[in-house]
Design a protein around this motif. Structure first.
Motif, PDB file in Angstrom:
ATOM      1  N   ARG A   1      81.506  25.316  -2.394  1.00  9.32           N
ATOM      2  CA  ARG A   1      82.650  25.132  -1.495  1.00  9.32           C
ATOM      3  C   ARG A   1      82.460  23.907  -0.615  1.00  9.32           C
TER       4      ARG A   1
ATOM      5  N   TYR B   1      92.282  20.428 -14.680  1.00 13.16           N
ATOM      6  CA  TYR B   1      92.624  19.164 -14.024  1.00 13.16           C
ATOM      7  C   TYR B   1      91.738  19.001 -12.787  1.00 13.16           C
TER       8      TYR B   1
ATOM      9  N   TYR C   1      91.450  16.864  -9.132  1.00 11.71           N
ATOM     10  CA  TYR C   1      92.160  16.054  -8.147  1.00 11.71           C
ATOM     11  C   TYR C   1      91.222  15.737  -6.990  1.00 11.71           C
TER      12      TYR C   1
ATOM     13  N   GLN D   1      91.428  14.690  -2.916  1.00  8.17           N
ATOM     14  CA  GLN D   1      92.309  14.596  -1.761  1.00  8.17           C
ATOM     15  C   GLN D   1      91.522  14.067  -0.567  1.00  8.17           C
TER      16      GLN D   1
ATOM     17  N   ASP E   1      97.613  12.932   0.028  1.00  9.45           N
ATOM     18  CA  ASP E   1      97.992  13.894  -0.998  1.00  9.45           C
ATOM     19  C   ASP E   1      96.956  13.866  -2.125  1.00  9.45           C
ATOM     20  N   PRO E   2      96.884  14.934  -2.887  1.00 11.00           N
ATOM     21  CA  PRO E   2      95.921  14.987  -3.984  1.00 11.00           C
ATOM     22  C   PRO E   2      96.215  13.910  -5.029  1.00 11.00           C
TER      23      PRO E   2
ATOM     24  N   PHE F   1      95.339  12.601  -8.859  1.00  9.91           N
ATOM     25  CA  PHE F   1      94.838  13.076 -10.138  1.00  9.91           C
ATOM     26  C   PHE F   1      93.670  12.211 -10.611  1.00  9.91           C
TER      27      PHE F   1
ATOM     28  N   LEU G   1      88.182  16.227  -0.406  1.00  3.75           N
ATOM     29  CA  LEU G   1      88.307  17.577  -0.949  1.00  3.75           C
ATOM     30  C   LEU G   1      88.634  17.418  -2.430  1.00  3.75           C
TER      31      LEU G   1
ATOM     32  N   PHE H   1      89.784  19.145  -5.819  1.00  2.42           N
ATOM     33  CA  PHE H   1      90.430  20.334  -6.350  1.00  2.42           C
ATOM     34  C   PHE H   1      90.340  20.374  -7.855  1.00  2.42           C
TER      35      PHE H   1
ATOM     36  N   PHE I   1      95.522  26.357  -8.595  1.00  5.78           N
ATOM     37  CA  PHE I   1      94.505  25.522  -7.977  1.00  5.78           C
ATOM     38  C   PHE I   1      93.377  26.377  -7.413  1.00  5.78           C
ATOM     39  N   GLY I   2      92.185  25.817  -7.465  1.00  8.11           N
ATOM     40  CA  GLY I   2      91.058  26.437  -6.786  1.00  8.11           C
ATOM     41  C   GLY I   2      91.092  26.078  -5.309  1.00  8.11           C
ATOM     42  N   SER I   3      90.160  26.619  -4.566  1.00  5.14           N
ATOM     43  CA  SER I   3      90.110  26.375  -3.120  1.00  5.14           C
ATOM     44  C   SER I   3      89.484  25.036  -2.771  1.00  5.14           C
TER      45      SER I   3
ATOM     46  N   ARG J   1      84.571  20.690  -0.720  1.00  4.44           N
ATOM     47  CA  ARG J   1      84.594  19.607   0.269  1.00  4.44           C
ATOM     48  C   ARG J   1      83.289  18.842   0.172  1.00  4.44           C
TER      49      ARG J   1
END
Lengths: 112, 115
Positions: free
Chosen positions: B9, B33, B35, B37, B42-43, B45, B88, B90, B106-108, B111
């Motif tokens: 995490r 996928y 991503y 952020q 914004d996230p 890709f 972060l 994702f 999406f996963g959490s 970080r």
């Protein structure tokens, strides 16, 4: 590439009031997704729209996709503190196989 | 219901170190996928895999690599870490190219902080 513009960037709304967030694309949207994100946390799926003129509702949240499929709006009725967060719209570019591109997000603050 | 699991995490690394992020998709999802952020952004890709093959590539630095394994989990390997890699990360999964009710889950996120 497809660009998604979200407006407003942020908004402060009093609890119980309504709010609307817009997501506008320079190209036709092929699948428009709305997500909510708490700061530093994962994306929570809200709704997906695919057909022009489509409208979906879940609890107090309604999302619409216009007939031309280039603009979507997210409307929250009678906002509550639990509605606070960042709302992101995401869309699939026409030439993509699966990936989403996101708007910059709208930060929503709900005050007592 | 099972969700997308990401580990760790939180991760703190020093510059020039390497990091490996893991993603376990929803059972039966065959597409993953990644991503990135950044703070207040914004996230973006990075890369995606379908049936263990790279299906699409975004703005992923050459210092990063990823793969999807036979059990469909995916790992994002990041080398020569830079301060700007702090973000972060994702992972999302879908069945095929993102059809159906939710399309993507999406996963959490992980970080990553590079110091």
């Amino acid at each position: 590439s497809q660009e998604l513009e979200q407006s407003p960037q942020s908004l402060i709304v009093q609890e119980g009031k309504n709010l609307t967030i817009n997501c506008t694309s320079s190209k036709t949207l092929y699948g428009l997704y709305w997500y909510k994100q708490k700061y530093g946390e994962g994306l929570i799926f809200l709704m997906m729209l695919q057909k022009g003129g489509e409208e979906k509702s879940h609890e107090k949240i309604t999302a619409k996709l216009d007939e031309k499929k280039q603009q979507s709006s997210l409307h929250i009725t009678a906002s509550q503190p639990s509605h606070a967060g960042i709302y992101l719209c995401g869309a699939k570019p026409t030439d993509s196989w699966g990936k989403l591109q996101f708007g910059a997000g709208t930060q929503v603050v709900v005050t007592p | 219901a099972a969700g997308v699991i990401q580990s760790p995490r939180h991760l703190i690394k020093e510059k020039r170190e390497t990091a490996t992020l893991k993603c376990y998709p929803i059972p039966r999802h065959d597409t993953v996928y990644w991503y990135q952020q950044g703070p207040g952004q914004d996230p973006q890709f990075l890369i995606s895999f379908y049936e263990k093959m790279q299906s699409d590539k975004g703005s992923i630095p050459d210092r990063f690599s990823a793969q999807q394994f036979s059990d469909y989990h995916s790992e994002l390997n990041m080398s020569s870490l830079e301060l700007g890699d702090s973000a972060l990360y994702f992972c999302a999964s879908s069945l095929g190219p993102g059809q159906g009710r939710a399309g993507y889950t999406f996963g959490s996120g992980t970080r990553l902080t590079v110091v």
